[in-house]
Write a protein that holds these residues in place. Structure first.
Motif, PDB file in Angstrom:
ATOM      1  N   LYS A  75      -0.929   1.703  -0.917  1.00 21.83           N
ATOM      2  CA  LYS A  75      -0.276   0.486  -1.390  1.00 21.83           C
ATOM      3  C   LYS A  75      -0.088   0.583  -2.900  1.00 21.83           C
ATOM      4  CE  LYS A  75      -0.879  -1.968   2.502  1.00 21.83           C
ATOM      5  NZ  LYS A  75       0.170  -2.354   3.364  1.00 21.83           N
ATOM      6  N   ASP A 134      -5.449   2.130   1.114  1.00 18.24           N
ATOM      7  CA  ASP A 134      -5.450   0.818   1.765  1.00 18.24           C
ATOM      8  C   ASP A 134      -6.811   0.134   1.745  1.00 18.24           C
ATOM      9  OD1 ASP A 134      -2.785   1.212   2.280  1.00 18.24           O
ATOM     10  OD2 ASP A 134      -3.022   1.576   4.415  1.00 18.24           O
ATOM     11  N   THR A 182       3.897  -1.576   0.222  1.00 13.87           N
ATOM     12  CA  THR A 182       3.565  -0.312   0.867  1.00 13.87           C
ATOM     13  C   THR A 182       4.254   0.845   0.163  1.00 13.87           C
ATOM     14  OG1 THR A 182       3.327  -1.437   2.981  1.00 13.87           O
ATOM     15  CG2 THR A 182       3.645   0.943   3.057  1.00 13.87           C
TER      16      THR A 182
END
Length: 112
Positions: free
Chosen positions: A2, A67, A95
């Protein structure tokens, strides 16, 4: 992976940097920017003349992380950047599909 983008007040950078490093951030990118939001600028007075300042100077902190680290990093950024006043900023998490380190051609987490 991310990407976290945090728009913060300029004077909070040292606190944000320390908090991010303590949360496990390896590196970050800082960009100076000018923006306006709900506060819609402000009025400054200089030598008796009133000026409307539409854009406020802010910093954008960008971090790419795994993540599993995202919640910890976001909370660290919120806690360190928050003043409780209008204009504290925003955090955007998106993302990342792929990351490549140019020098070694490593991909994704190895490239961070």
């Amino acid at each position: 992976m991310k990407k976290i983008e945090a728009i913060i007040r300029s004077h909070k950078l040292d606190e944000v940097k320390t908090a991010a490093l303590n949360a496990g951030v390896i590196g970050m990118t800082i960009t100076e920017l000018r923006q306006f939001g709900r506060q819609k600028g402000l009025q400054e007075r200089y030598r008796g003349v009133v000026y409307n300042v539409d854009f406020q100077t802010r910093l954008k902190v960008e971090v790419v992380a795994d993540d599993e680290q995202i919640d910890l990093i976001v909370q660290a950024l919120v806690n360190s950047a928050q003043t409780g006043k209008l204009g504290d900023g925003k955090i955007i998490v998106s993302t990342v599909n792929e990351t490549v380190r140019i020098r070694t051609e490593e991909h994704n987490l190895e490239a961070i």
